[in-house]
Structure formats: C-alpha cells, structure tokens
Motif scaffolding. Structure first.
Motif, PDB file in Angstrom:
ATOM      1  N   ASN A 297       0.833  -1.205   0.000  1.00 46.94           N
ATOM      2  CA  ASN A 297       0.000   0.000   0.000  1.00 46.94           C
ATOM      3  C   ASN A 297       0.874   1.263   0.000  1.00 46.94           C
ATOM      4  O   ASN A 297       0.591   2.214  -0.721  1.00 46.94           O
ATOM      5  CB  ASN A 297      -0.940  -0.002   1.210  1.00 46.94           C
ATOM      6  CG  ASN A 297      -1.983   1.080   1.118  1.00 46.94           C
ATOM      7  OD1 ASN A 297      -2.451   1.396   0.031  1.00 46.94           O
ATOM      8  ND2 ASN A 297      -2.341   1.641   2.256  1.00 46.94           N
ATOM      9  N   GLU A 298       1.938   1.256   0.780  1.00 40.99           N
ATOM     10  CA  GLU A 298       2.849   2.398   0.813  1.00 40.99           C
ATOM     11  C   GLU A 298       3.552   2.566  -0.524  1.00 40.99           C
ATOM     12  O   GLU A 298       3.720   3.698  -1.002  1.00 40.99           O
ATOM     13  CB  GLU A 298       3.868   2.235   1.931  1.00 40.99           C
ATOM     14  CG  GLU A 298       3.287   2.378   3.311  1.00 40.99           C
ATOM     15  CD  GLU A 298       4.271   2.009   4.404  1.00 40.99           C
ATOM     16  OE1 GLU A 298       4.064   2.459   5.536  1.00 40.99           O
ATOM     17  OE2 GLU A 298       5.239   1.270   4.118  1.00 40.99           O
ATOM     18  N   ASP A 299       3.942   1.468  -1.144  1.00 40.23           N
ATOM     19  CA  ASP A 299       4.565   1.531  -2.465  1.00 40.23           C
ATOM     20  C   ASP A 299       3.601   2.114  -3.493  1.00 40.23           C
ATOM     21  O   ASP A 299       3.987   2.941  -4.322  1.00 40.23           O
ATOM     22  CB  ASP A 299       5.031   0.154  -2.919  1.00 40.23           C
ATOM     23  CG  ASP A 299       6.275  -0.318  -2.186  1.00 40.23           C
ATOM     24  OD1 ASP A 299       6.996   0.531  -1.632  1.00 40.23           O
ATOM     25  OD2 ASP A 299       6.506  -1.539  -2.182  1.00 40.23           O
ATOM     26  N   LEU A 300       2.343   1.689  -3.429  1.00 46.94           N
ATOM     27  CA  LEU A 300       1.341   2.198  -4.355  1.00 46.94           C
ATOM     28  C   LEU A 300       1.131   3.698  -4.154  1.00 46.94           C
ATOM     29  O   LEU A 300       1.094   4.462  -5.121  1.00 46.94           O
ATOM     30  CB  LEU A 300       0.025   1.447  -4.185  1.00 46.94           C
ATOM     31  CG  LEU A 300      -1.121   1.921  -5.068  1.00 46.94           C
ATOM     32  CD1 LEU A 300      -0.766   1.724  -6.540  1.00 46.94           C
ATOM     33  CD2 LEU A 300      -2.396   1.190  -4.721  1.00 46.94           C
ATOM     34  N   LEU A 301       1.008   4.131  -2.898  1.00 51.71           N
ATOM     35  CA  LEU A 301       0.839   5.563  -2.624  1.00 51.71           C
ATOM     36  C   LEU A 301       2.022   6.363  -3.137  1.00 51.71           C
ATOM     37  O   LEU A 301       1.854   7.449  -3.707  1.00 51.71           O
ATOM     38  CB  LEU A 301       0.666   5.805  -1.117  1.00 51.71           C
ATOM     39  CG  LEU A 301      -0.679   5.467  -0.525  1.00 51.71           C
ATOM     40  CD1 LEU A 301      -0.645   5.624   0.991  1.00 51.71           C
ATOM     41  CD2 LEU A 301      -1.756   6.354  -1.118  1.00 51.71           C
TER      42      LEU A 301
ATOM     43  N   MET B 166       4.037   5.566  -5.646  1.00 53.81           N
ATOM     44  CA  MET B 166       3.988   5.598  -7.109  1.00 53.81           C
ATOM     45  C   MET B 166       2.932   6.573  -7.610  1.00 53.81           C
ATOM     46  O   MET B 166       3.155   7.301  -8.582  1.00 53.81           O
ATOM     47  CB  MET B 166       3.727   4.194  -7.666  1.00 53.81           C
ATOM     48  CG  MET B 166       4.928   3.287  -7.544  1.00 53.81           C
ATOM     49  SD  MET B 166       4.803   1.700  -8.413  1.00 53.81           S
ATOM     50  CE  MET B 166       3.184   1.127  -8.045  1.00 53.81           C
ATOM     51  N   VAL B 167       1.784   6.614  -6.939  1.00 49.81           N
ATOM     52  CA  VAL B 167       0.728   7.561  -7.326  1.00 49.81           C
ATOM     53  C   VAL B 167       1.216   8.995  -7.119  1.00 49.81           C
ATOM     54  O   VAL B 167       1.036   9.851  -7.987  1.00 49.81           O
ATOM     55  CB  VAL B 167      -0.568   7.298  -6.531  1.00 49.81           C
ATOM     56  CG1 VAL B 167      -1.548   8.437  -6.697  1.00 49.81           C
ATOM     57  CG2 VAL B 167      -1.188   5.990  -6.964  1.00 49.81           C
ATOM     58  N   ALA B 168       1.854   9.258  -5.990  1.00 50.47           N
ATOM     59  CA  ALA B 168       2.363  10.599  -5.711  1.00 50.47           C
ATOM     60  C   ALA B 168       3.409  11.003  -6.747  1.00 50.47           C
ATOM     61  O   ALA B 168       3.395  12.130  -7.241  1.00 50.47           O
ATOM     62  CB  ALA B 168       2.958  10.666  -4.307  1.00 50.47           C
TER      63      ALA B 168
ATOM     64  N   HIS C 245       2.613  15.508  -3.057  1.00 55.69           N
ATOM     65  CA  HIS C 245       3.737  14.577  -2.941  1.00 55.69           C
ATOM     66  C   HIS C 245       4.307  14.607  -1.524  1.00 55.69           C
ATOM     67  O   HIS C 245       4.568  13.566  -0.922  1.00 55.69           O
ATOM     68  CB  HIS C 245       4.804  14.941  -3.968  1.00 55.69           C
ATOM     69  CG  HIS C 245       5.978  14.047  -3.953  1.00 55.69           C
ATOM     70  ND1 HIS C 245       7.149  14.383  -3.341  1.00 55.69           N
ATOM     71  CD2 HIS C 245       6.154  12.800  -4.470  1.00 55.69           C
ATOM     72  CE1 HIS C 245       8.007  13.388  -3.475  1.00 55.69           C
ATOM     73  NE2 HIS C 245       7.435  12.424  -4.158  1.00 55.69           N
ATOM     74  N   ASP C 246       4.514  15.802  -0.977  1.00 58.12           N
ATOM     75  CA  ASP C 246       5.052  15.921   0.383  1.00 58.12           C
ATOM     76  C   ASP C 246       4.118  15.328   1.422  1.00 58.12           C
ATOM     77  O   ASP C 246       4.558  14.699   2.377  1.00 58.12           O
ATOM     78  CB  ASP C 246       5.355  17.378   0.719  1.00 58.12           C
ATOM     79  CG  ASP C 246       6.573  17.900  -0.017  1.00 58.12           C
ATOM     80  OD1 ASP C 246       7.297  17.087  -0.628  1.00 58.12           O
ATOM     81  OD2 ASP C 246       6.791  19.125   0.015  1.00 58.12           O
ATOM     82  N   ARG C 247       2.828  15.504   1.241  1.00 58.90           N
ATOM     83  CA  ARG C 247       1.861  14.934   2.188  1.00 58.90           C
ATOM     84  C   ARG C 247       1.928  13.415   2.192  1.00 58.90           C
ATOM     85  O   ARG C 247       1.877  12.781   3.242  1.00 58.90           O
ATOM     86  CB  ARG C 247       0.446  15.398   1.862  1.00 58.90           C
ATOM     87  CG  ARG C 247       0.186  16.813   2.261  1.00 58.90           C
ATOM     88  CD  ARG C 247      -1.219  17.213   1.950  1.00 58.90           C
ATOM     89  NE  ARG C 247      -1.451  18.602   2.313  1.00 58.90           N
ATOM     90  CZ  ARG C 247      -2.468  19.318   1.912  1.00 58.90           C
ATOM     91  NH1 ARG C 247      -3.385  18.775   1.124  1.00 58.90           N
ATOM     92  NH2 ARG C 247      -2.593  20.571   2.287  1.00 58.90           N
TER      93      ARG C 247
END
Length: 61
Positions: A5-9, A11-13, A50-52
């Motif tokens: 899930n963190e990897d996906l977030l 990549m989306v960012a 992105h920073d968030r």
C-alpha cells in the motif's frame, strides 16, 4: 520494510508530481497570464500532494 500500500501511494504521488510538472513545462511560457497561473498552481499542488504522501509514510512507516 514498506508495505504494498505504501509503495502504491508513493507511485501515485510520483505520477501526479510528474504530470503536474509536465503541465507547468508546457504552459509556463503561454502568453495568457491565467494559463500560466493555473499551471503554476498545478505545479505547487503537485509538490504539496507529494510531500503529504511522503510525510504520511514517514509517520506511519
């Protein structure tokens, strides 16, 4: 170790940041101030988003 899930977030960012920078690159030299203003807002929005995401990962990682 990071979760899927963190990897996906992340990549989306990254993708959103990239697309907003492309918007800025294409519109920064436009003759119309509203277009340049909107492109700059998109670039700033990409940085903030992105920073968030990264801050969320650090806090919950």
């Amino acid at each position: 170790m990071r979760s899927a899930n963190e990897d996906l977030l992340n990549m989306v960012a990254q993708g959103m940041l990239r697309s907003w920078y492309i918007t800025w690159d294409r519109c920064c030299s436009d003759r119309h101030p509203p277009v340049r203003r909107a492109a700059l807002m998109a670039k700033a929005g990409g940085l903030v988003h992105h920073d968030r995401v990264l801050n969320r990962e650090v806090r919950h990682g």
